[in-house]
Design an enzyme around this catalytic site. Structure first.
Site, PDB file in Angstrom:
ATOM      1  N   TYR A 114       2.791   2.203   5.344  1.00  8.64           N
ATOM      2  CA  TYR A 114       2.841   1.240   4.239  1.00  8.64           C
ATOM      3  C   TYR A 114       4.172   0.495   4.224  1.00  8.64           C
ATOM      4  O   TYR A 114       4.211  -0.740   4.113  1.00  8.64           O
ATOM      5  CB  TYR A 114       2.632   1.976   2.914  1.00  8.64           C
ATOM      6  CG  TYR A 114       2.575   1.076   1.707  1.00  8.64           C
ATOM      7  CD1 TYR A 114       1.478   0.240   1.488  1.00  8.64           C
ATOM      8  CD2 TYR A 114       3.610   1.057   0.774  1.00  8.64           C
ATOM      9  CE1 TYR A 114       1.419  -0.589   0.374  1.00  8.64           C
ATOM     10  CE2 TYR A 114       3.561   0.240  -0.338  1.00  8.64           C
ATOM     11  CZ  TYR A 114       2.464  -0.579  -0.530  1.00  8.64           C
ATOM     12  OH  TYR A 114       2.414  -1.399  -1.639  1.00  8.64           O
ATOM     13  N   ASP A 157     -12.490 -11.174  -1.809  1.00  9.00           N
ATOM     14  CA  ASP A 157     -12.441  -9.717  -1.898  1.00  9.00           C
ATOM     15  C   ASP A 157     -13.638  -9.129  -1.168  1.00  9.00           C
ATOM     16  O   ASP A 157     -14.664  -9.792  -1.008  1.00  9.00           O
ATOM     17  CB  ASP A 157     -12.455  -9.263  -3.365  1.00  9.00           C
ATOM     18  CG  ASP A 157     -11.856  -7.888  -3.557  1.00  9.00           C
ATOM     19  OD1 ASP A 157     -10.733  -7.794  -4.093  1.00  9.00           O
ATOM     20  OD2 ASP A 157     -12.500  -6.887  -3.173  1.00  9.00           O
ATOM     21  N   LYS A 196       4.824  -3.566   4.720  1.00 17.06           N
ATOM     22  CA  LYS A 196       5.443  -4.372   3.666  1.00 17.06           C
ATOM     23  C   LYS A 196       6.819  -4.889   4.084  1.00 17.06           C
ATOM     24  O   LYS A 196       7.247  -5.975   3.667  1.00 17.06           O
ATOM     25  CB  LYS A 196       5.543  -3.557   2.371  1.00 17.06           C
ATOM     26  CG  LYS A 196       4.187  -3.202   1.768  1.00 17.06           C
ATOM     27  CD  LYS A 196       3.348  -4.439   1.499  1.00 17.06           C
ATOM     28  CE  LYS A 196       2.051  -4.122   0.813  1.00 17.06           C
ATOM     29  NZ  LYS A 196       1.259  -5.334   0.485  1.00 17.06           N
TER      30      LYS A 196
END
Length: 251
Positions: free
Chosen positions: A159, A36, A163
């Site tokens: 987005y 992360d 995806k």
């Protein structure tokens, strides 16, 4: 594969779906390395659950390679990668202030799509080093798509495109890695109660939940984590996208 024998890297593991998956995997006995950008929170979660942390920019080849090296050194091997790192923006193709900014579109694609592929390809190169188990299997890669891949809403062009590409990636990548004994799956979550959604007013959350067919509530990150574990342990799942959305079909 058994979850207790799994050595996994989890991107975006400092929050939301990634954090829930890291906690679930560790609870079930897997070795976990959290990847992360949030070094403070990522390290704190890793310390809490007994995992390893590597600060990582998924879009940077050297950063991911270093993180995988850290993970492999800590865990002794790598058999699983779960890609949860991602961002979402809300911008129309043509809005009141003009056309969709190209830079923001590229940023979403770079993180959500190129970042996931970057991690997957480098993880595969490490997973292939392990000894094949039953049926010649070595490991599994789990990517995160979204129902927006199929039911994208206004303002979701970037987005949904990112995806949708993740969903399309599963089968060809599974075919590419078949000879190496590496499975590839994708999960397409619906409206999940992540930190981003949890910050919305209660009435907005209720409106979102009302659109879900059954059960009429927002999804729990723990349900994503449970599905990710099932994918790890069910060897015959490969090359497919699983919707996790309570039969939600967005209009």
């Amino acid at each position: 594969m058994r979850i207790e024998d799994t050595a996994a890297i989890i991107t975006g593991g400092a929050s939301g779906l990634g954090e829930a998956t890291a906690r679930q995997f560790r609870k079930r006995g897997a070795q976990v390395t959290i990847l992360d950008r949030d070094a403070k929170r990522g390290a704190a979660i890793a310390d809490e659950i007994g995992a390893t942390f590597a600060e990582t920019d998924v879009t940077d080849e050297a950063s991911v390679a270093a993180a995988i090296q850290t993970a492999t050194k800590a865990m002794g091997q790598l058999t699983c990668a779960v890609n949860c790192a991602g961002i979402a923006i809300g911008e129309k193709t043509l809005g009141k202030s003009g056309p969709h900014p190209l830079d923001s579109f590229r940023r979403v694609i770079d993180i959500n799509l190129a970042g996931s592929f970057n991690v997957a390809r480098l993880a595969a190169a490490e997973i292939v080093r392990t000894t094949p188990q039953q049926d010649g299997l070595r490991g599994v890669i789990v990517n995160t798509a979204s129902v927006a891949a199929f039911d994208g809403q206004k303002g979701q062009a970037a987005y949904a495109a990112s995806k949708g590409a993740i969903a399309s990636l599963s089968l060809p990548m599974a075919r590419d890695l078949a000879r190496d004994g590496i499975r590839v799956m994708a999960i397409a979550p619906g409206i999940i109660r992540t930190p981003m959604l949890a910050g919305l007013p209660a009435e907005v959350q209720d409106e979102l939940a009302a659109d879900v067919t059954c059960p009429k509530r927002l999804g729990d990150p723990a349900e994503y984590a449970a599905l990710a574990q099932f994918i790890v342990e069910c060897d015959y799942l490969n090359g497919e996208v699983i919707r996790l959305d309570g039969a939600l079909r967005m209009r």
